[in-house]
Write a protein that holds these residues in place. Structure first.
Motif, short mmCIF file in Angstrom:
data_model
loop_
_atom_site.label_atom_id
_atom_site.label_comp_id
_atom_site.label_asym_id
_atom_site.label_seq_id
_atom_site.Cartn_x
_atom_site.Cartn_y
_atom_site.Cartn_z
N ALA A 204 0.83 -1.21 0.00
CA ALA A 204 0.00 0.00 0.00
C ALA A 204 0.86 1.25 0.00
O ALA A 204 0.58 2.22 -0.72
CB ALA A 204 -0.92 -0.01 1.22
N THR A 205 1.93 1.23 0.78
CA THR A 205 2.83 2.38 0.85
C THR A 205 3.44 2.69 -0.51
O THR A 205 3.51 3.85 -0.93
CB THR A 205 3.95 2.12 1.88
OG1 THR A 205 3.36 1.92 3.17
CG2 THR A 205 4.91 3.30 1.96
N GLU A 206 3.85 1.64 -1.22
CA GLU A 206 4.47 1.82 -2.53
C GLU A 206 3.45 2.32 -3.56
O GLU A 206 3.76 3.19 -4.38
CB GLU A 206 5.12 0.51 -3.00
CG GLU A 206 6.38 0.15 -2.25
CD GLU A 206 7.42 1.27 -2.28
OE1 GLU A 206 7.70 1.78 -3.39
OE2 GLU A 206 7.92 1.65 -1.21
N LYS A 207 2.25 1.78 -3.54
CA LYS A 207 1.22 2.22 -4.50
C LYS A 207 0.87 3.69 -4.28
O LYS A 207 0.72 4.46 -5.25
CB LYS A 207 -0.04 1.36 -4.36
CG LYS A 207 0.08 -0.04 -4.96
CD LYS A 207 -1.21 -0.81 -4.82
CE LYS A 207 -1.10 -2.20 -5.46
NZ LYS A 207 -0.96 -2.12 -6.93
N LEU A 208 0.72 4.09 -3.03
CA LEU A 208 0.40 5.48 -2.75
C LEU A 208 1.57 6.41 -3.09
O LEU A 208 1.36 7.50 -3.61
CB LEU A 208 0.01 5.63 -1.27
CG LEU A 208 -1.37 5.05 -0.92
CD1 LEU A 208 -1.54 4.97 0.59
CD2 LEU A 208 -2.48 5.91 -1.52
N LYS A 209 2.78 5.95 -2.81
CA LYS A 209 3.96 6.76 -3.15
C LYS A 209 4.02 7.02 -4.65
O LYS A 209 4.31 8.15 -5.08
CB LYS A 209 5.23 6.04 -2.68
CG LYS A 209 6.52 6.81 -2.96
CD LYS A 209 7.73 6.03 -2.46
CE LYS A 209 9.02 6.78 -2.77
NZ LYS A 209 10.22 6.01 -2.28
N ALA A 210 3.72 6.00 -5.43
CA ALA A 210 3.73 6.15 -6.89
C ALA A 210 2.68 7.15 -7.35
O ALA A 210 2.83 7.78 -8.41
CB ALA A 210 3.49 4.80 -7.55
N ALA A 211 1.62 7.32 -6.56
CA ALA A 211 0.55 8.27 -6.90
C ALA A 211 0.77 9.64 -6.25
O ALA A 211 -0.09 10.51 -6.34
CB ALA A 211 -0.79 7.72 -6.47
N GLY A 212 1.91 9.80 -5.57
CA GLY A 212 2.22 11.10 -4.97
C GLY A 212 1.69 11.30 -3.57
O GLY A 212 1.60 12.43 -3.09
#
Length: 269
Positions: A204-212
């Motif tokens: 989840a952290t990585e997916k959100l990071k990719a979305a800013g």
């Protein structure tokens, strides 16, 4: 106190925003396709996310009720999110009609709905401040217009701090807010954690990071640090829905596995 024309505010619909994702989890309509898309990705990792959102909201209701029962008559709610009834001021004013509440958020869509947050009792008061949790000076300056900082204040930080990293000064900004409040004030917080779901949380952290979007999940010990120097209210740091459950109704699904989040209330000496 809003100080801006909601129709003139530009809403960024190109990337998800936590407040709008939260609204989608709660079944609201004040969100955009980008928020729903990211929300569905979070559900694919853990289908209980909407339950977590409702449990978090229910904690706010119980904590606010408890504080009002203890005599707190002023509340500063930072990261309030899109209005979802009952709002904090409605909960507080049910116990104490003269309660005064200042809401604060940085999402323009919350500003567009600020009038829903301003429907106070005649005895009390509510105001809305457009400001970012990372700018405690602006929050404090705005709050002083409606709250008396010589009297106890209930500072509510329900779920915004897991979007603020240590590098962005999460602990420092909480300390800055508390420093201006008098003894007898309270800090109310909830926070998501990876303690129980490390793999899903990392994804989840990585997916959100990719979305800013920054997601700074913290352990129980890291969350407890926010309360250093304060007196924790029993039962201390607890799984969110286990904090004084007698003060509210259970959320359907809250017992279907561990809800990965902590909540606590503490008093300033």
């Amino acid at each position: 106190m809003t100080g801006q024309d909601p129709t003139a505010v530009q809403i960024d619909t190109g990337r998800p925003h936590p407040a709008r994702m939260y609204d989608w989890y709660l079944g609201g309509k004040d969100n955009y396709p980008v928020d729903e898309e990211m929300g569905r990705q979070m559900l694919a990792l853990d289908p209980r996310v909407p339950v977590m959102a409702r449990v978090n909201r229910a904690f706010m209701h119980r904590a606010t009720t408890w504080l009002a029962q203890q005599g707190v008559r002023q509340f500063l709610d930072v990261g309030t999110g899109i209005p979802t009834e009952p709002n904090l001021h409605q909960v507080a004013q049910r116990v104490a009609p003269d309660a005064r509440v200042v809401y604060c958020d940085n999402d323009p869509i919350v500003l567009a709905h600020a009038t829903a947050l301003l429907r106070s009792t005649s005895e009390g008061a509510t105001e809305y401040l457009q400001a970012d949790v990372r700018d405690p000076a602006a929050i404090l300056a705005g709050a002083r217009r409606i709250l008396d900082f010589d009297r106890p204040v209930g500072l509510s930080l329900v779920a915004p701090l897991h979007f603020v990293s240590d590098e962005d000064g999460a602990h420092e900004l909480v300390g800055r807010l508390l420093a201006e409040l008098p003894p007898g004030s309270y800090l109310t917080m909830t926070h998501a954690t990876s303690d129980f779901t490390p793999e899903e949380s990392a994804a989840a952290t990585e997916k959100l990071k990719a979305a800013g979007v920054t997601l700074a999940l913290r352990s129980r010990e890291e969350f407890a640090r926010f309360f250093d120097g304060l007196d924790l209210v029993e039962p201390g740091v607890e799984i969110v829905h286990k904090w004084h459950p007698e003060l509210g109704e259970p959320v359907p699904g809250q017992d279907d596995g561990v809800i990965p989040g902590y909540g606590a209330v503490a008093r300033k000496r």
